[in-house]
Design a protein around this motif. Sequence first.
Motif, PDB file in Angstrom:
ATOM      1  N   VAL A  28       0.885  -1.022   0.089  1.00  0.00           N
ATOM      2  CA  VAL A  28       0.074   0.000  -0.017  1.00  0.00           C
ATOM      3  C   VAL A  28       0.865   1.160   0.035  1.00  0.00           C
ATOM      4  N   VAL A  29       0.580   2.228  -0.804  1.00  0.00           N
ATOM      5  CA  VAL A  29       1.395   3.452  -0.823  1.00  0.00           C
ATOM      6  C   VAL A  29       0.553   4.526  -0.370  1.00  0.00           C
ATOM      7  N   ASP A  30       1.153   5.488   0.508  1.00  0.00           N
ATOM      8  CA  ASP A  30       0.355   6.611   1.017  1.00  0.00           C
ATOM      9  C   ASP A  30      -1.213   6.288   1.664  1.00  0.00           C
ATOM     10  N   ALA A  31      -1.267   5.147   2.425  1.00  0.00           N
ATOM     11  CA  ALA A  31      -2.395   4.932   3.037  1.00  0.00           C
ATOM     12  C   ALA A  31      -2.767   5.825   4.305  1.00  0.00           C
ATOM     13  N   SER A  32      -3.832   6.305   4.089  1.00  0.00           N
ATOM     14  CA  SER A  32      -4.501   6.964   5.300  1.00  0.00           C
ATOM     15  C   SER A  32      -4.725   6.028   6.538  1.00  0.00           C
ATOM     16  N   ARG A  33      -4.705   7.052   7.834  1.00  0.00           N
ATOM     17  CA  ARG A  33      -5.204   6.252   8.906  1.00  0.00           C
ATOM     18  C   ARG A  33      -6.509   5.570   8.855  1.00  0.00           C
ATOM     19  N   ASP A  34      -7.403   6.038   7.970  1.00  0.00           N
ATOM     20  CA  ASP A  34      -8.747   5.480   7.716  1.00  0.00           C
ATOM     21  C   ASP A  34      -8.439   4.346   6.790  1.00  0.00           C
ATOM     22  N   LEU A  35      -8.406   3.160   7.362  1.00  0.00           N
ATOM     23  CA  LEU A  35      -7.979   1.879   6.454  1.00  0.00           C
ATOM     24  C   LEU A  35      -9.189   1.344   5.866  1.00  0.00           C
ATOM     25  N   ARG A  36     -10.438   2.030   5.936  1.00  0.00           N
ATOM     26  CA  ARG A  36     -11.341   0.999   5.597  1.00  0.00           C
ATOM     27  C   ARG A  36     -11.710   0.721   3.985  1.00  0.00           C
ATOM     28  N   ALA A  37     -11.203   1.748   2.998  1.00  0.00           N
ATOM     29  CA  ALA A  37     -11.153   1.402   1.680  1.00  0.00           C
ATOM     30  C   ALA A  37      -9.889   0.393   1.424  1.00  0.00           C
ATOM     31  N   LEU A  62      -3.480  11.720   8.482  1.00  0.00           N
ATOM     32  CA  LEU A  62      -2.416  11.047   9.356  1.00  0.00           C
ATOM     33  C   LEU A  62      -2.197   9.733   8.496  1.00  0.00           C
ATOM     34  N   SER A  63      -0.879   9.488   8.314  1.00  0.00           N
ATOM     35  CA  SER A  63      -0.538   7.880   7.727  1.00  0.00           C
ATOM     36  C   SER A  63      -1.069   6.871   8.298  1.00  0.00           C
ATOM     37  N   GLY A  64      -1.528   6.091   7.733  1.00  0.00           N
ATOM     38  CA  GLY A  64      -1.866   4.750   8.203  1.00  0.00           C
ATOM     39  C   GLY A  64      -1.122   3.462   8.276  1.00  0.00           C
ATOM     40  N   ALA A  65       0.381   4.004   7.835  1.00  0.00           N
ATOM     41  CA  ALA A  65       1.396   3.163   8.041  1.00  0.00           C
ATOM     42  C   ALA A  65       1.877   2.374   9.255  1.00  0.00           C
ATOM     43  N   LEU A 243      -2.003   4.805  17.446  1.00  0.00           N
ATOM     44  CA  LEU A 243      -2.999   3.906  17.171  1.00  0.00           C
ATOM     45  C   LEU A 243      -4.464   4.694  17.452  1.00  0.00           C
ATOM     46  N   PRO A 244      -5.593   4.603  16.465  1.00  0.00           N
ATOM     47  CA  PRO A 244      -6.634   5.112  16.845  1.00  0.00           C
ATOM     48  C   PRO A 244      -7.388   4.246  17.970  1.00  0.00           C
ATOM     49  N   PRO A 245      -8.384   4.910  18.679  1.00  0.00           N
ATOM     50  CA  PRO A 245      -9.168   4.175  19.708  1.00  0.00           C
ATOM     51  C   PRO A 245      -9.850   3.027  19.104  1.00  0.00           C
ATOM     52  N   ASP A 246      -9.973   1.962  20.152  1.00  0.00           N
ATOM     53  CA  ASP A 246     -10.623   0.773  19.587  1.00  0.00           C
ATOM     54  C   ASP A 246     -12.253   1.490  19.252  1.00  0.00           C
ATOM     55  N   GLY A 247     -13.038   0.520  18.631  1.00  0.00           N
ATOM     56  CA  GLY A 247     -14.365   0.798  18.334  1.00  0.00           C
ATOM     57  C   GLY A 247     -14.771   1.851  17.318  1.00  0.00           C
ATOM     58  N   TRP A 322     -14.349   8.131  11.811  1.00  0.00           N
ATOM     59  CA  TRP A 322     -13.225   7.967  10.890  1.00  0.00           C
ATOM     60  C   TRP A 322     -13.179   9.168  10.037  1.00  0.00           C
ATOM     61  N   GLN A 323     -13.873  10.200   9.488  1.00  0.00           N
ATOM     62  CA  GLN A 323     -13.374  11.203   9.012  1.00  0.00           C
ATOM     63  C   GLN A 323     -12.594  12.184   9.805  1.00  0.00           C
ATOM     64  N   ALA A 324     -13.022  12.111  11.346  1.00  0.00           N
ATOM     65  CA  ALA A 324     -12.343  12.925  12.147  1.00  0.00           C
ATOM     66  C   ALA A 324     -11.146  12.312  12.703  1.00  0.00           C
ATOM     67  N   ARG A 325     -11.048  11.107  12.481  1.00  0.00           N
ATOM     68  CA  ARG A 325      -9.773  10.517  13.071  1.00  0.00           C
ATOM     69  C   ARG A 325      -8.664  10.423  12.044  1.00  0.00           C
ATOM     70  N   LYS A 326      -8.959  10.645  10.718  1.00  0.00           N
ATOM     71  CA  LYS A 326      -8.181  10.530   9.626  1.00  0.00           C
ATOM     72  C   LYS A 326      -7.084  11.808   9.758  1.00  0.00           C
ATOM     73  N   ILE A 327      -7.692  12.791  10.538  1.00  0.00           N
ATOM     74  CA  ILE A 327      -7.093  13.896  10.598  1.00  0.00           C
ATOM     75  C   ILE A 327      -6.651  14.312  12.241  1.00  0.00           C
ATOM     76  N   GLY A 328      -6.613  13.147  13.080  1.00  0.00           N
ATOM     77  CA  GLY A 328      -6.124  13.312  14.145  1.00  0.00           C
ATOM     78  C   GLY A 328      -7.207  13.718  15.358  1.00  0.00           C
ATOM     79  N   TYR A 329      -8.501  13.874  14.988  1.00  0.00           N
ATOM     80  CA  TYR A 329      -9.250  14.096  16.194  1.00  0.00           C
ATOM     81  C   TYR A 329      -9.940  12.892  16.649  1.00  0.00           C
ATOM     82  N   ASP A 330      -9.424  12.610  17.934  1.00  0.00           N
ATOM     83  CA  ASP A 330      -9.855  11.221  18.404  1.00  0.00           C
ATOM     84  C   ASP A 330     -10.798  11.677  19.739  1.00  0.00           C
ATOM     85  N   HIS A 331     -10.780  12.795  20.370  1.00  0.00           N
ATOM     86  CA  HIS A 331     -11.605  12.919  21.402  1.00  0.00           C
ATOM     87  C   HIS A 331     -12.975  13.130  21.040  1.00  0.00           C
ATOM     88  N   LEU A 332     -13.740  11.948  20.778  1.00  0.00           N
ATOM     89  CA  LEU A 332     -15.120  12.066  20.316  1.00  0.00           C
ATOM     90  C   LEU A 332     -16.058  11.707  21.511  1.00  0.00           C
TER      91      LEU A 332
END
Length: 448
Positions: A28-37, A62-65, A243-247, A322-332
């Motif tokens: 995978v090249v240039d994967a986002s933290r949102d790995l759903r796709a 945020l990179s998904g690497a 690593l993003p929060p679980d769930g 996941w839209q929030a998490r991919k740019i680092g917003y984890d305090h949901l």
Amino acid sequence: MVQVRPLTDRGLGNSSYLVDLGDGRALVVDASRDLRAVDAAAERCGLRVIAAADTHLHADFLSGATRLAARDGATVYGSAVGGRAFPHTGLGDGDEVDLGGLTLRAWATPGHTGEHVAYLLLDGDRTLGAFTGGSLIVGAAARTDLVSREQTEPLARAQYASLQRLASLPDDTPVWPTHGAGSFCSAPPGADRTTTVGREKATNPLLRAPDEDAFVTTLLGSLGTFPPYFLRLAEVNRRGPALPPDGATLAPLTAGQVRCAAGAELVDVRPPADYAAGHVPRSLANTLRPAFATWLGWLVPDSATPLMFVRNDDQDPEEIIWQARKIGYDHLVGELAGGVAAWAATGQPVATVPLLDAADADPARVVDVRQRSEFATGHLPAARSIELGALPGAQLPPGPVVTMCGHGERATTAASLLERRGHRDVAVLTAGAEEWAKVTGHSLAVTS
């Protein structure tokens, strides 16, 4: 034949790539933290991701690497001069990775960032294509002003040399860029996400620049505004995203919990008509759509801000998360259970905003919140141009205000920002400029 599958994030205007290595394994090249796709494509094709390569320290997501490494055991590759502070294999110019029949060769291509690399995918001596990240992209080259003002021109000159190097590849070489149409990294509009070296040599204005100085002038003249979070995400990616929060669920919140959540931001993700019909006062309107993450990061500058949401039942909470998490917003924190109806049922006030049709708007009262480049191509005569990202600090004359954009989403966000500043006579124009011209019979103004 090697299969390279682009996975496009339309909101950020970027593509990552899933490369089938032919034996059940994938790169995978240039994967986002949102790995759903990535996960969906890999499962569909029966592939296991064993390697993740980043072309640069990304500023817009945020990179998904690191997540692929922790979750799947993938080996992470990146520029050796990038200073990444997490386990990875650093590659210098010309270094190669044996992928088991195929080879990945790193080419130093600084410009978009100082440590940027492109990757050539090779089958023996044959170049199958080039992953060019933010160097050579469709119709342009990515911006060079994300490091510092002092580095903008030197990086533009480095970008010139990098594009010349990539242009030395055979004309039929496929080009697989990361940044594309819709990216604030300076990609021009257009439907094409991939290209070839020959096509870019024939059509890309930057590759057709007569010399380095002309290239620099053209590139720097194309730079528009960008979200402020672009200035901090590269460093987060250098350190290694957590690593993003679980769930992926939003906890239900009562009206009382929402009302008493000190320092939290309530984001209303419903469509403009629903927000306009009734919303929690001082909530931030940001319709859930592909561009949701960009505007969340632009208008809520601190990623540590606790976020709460109002949504409709048919809107997917996982997409919000996941839209929030991919740019680092984890305090949901969660979502208002029962929505605005539940809020109103407790006796809390509900605010509304008028929606205007094209024929009902006074152009002299219009604040057009599109990007300046959009405004320039056609706008209502006498309309004031204030980009949405600049609106919180802008000064407006007294009196009624009508916000507008292209389809109503940004205009509704603008109305919510003005409401928070105490403006009480605000309406939203639901029509775009072209529709206004068609309905009213008036001509649009164009700015050179």
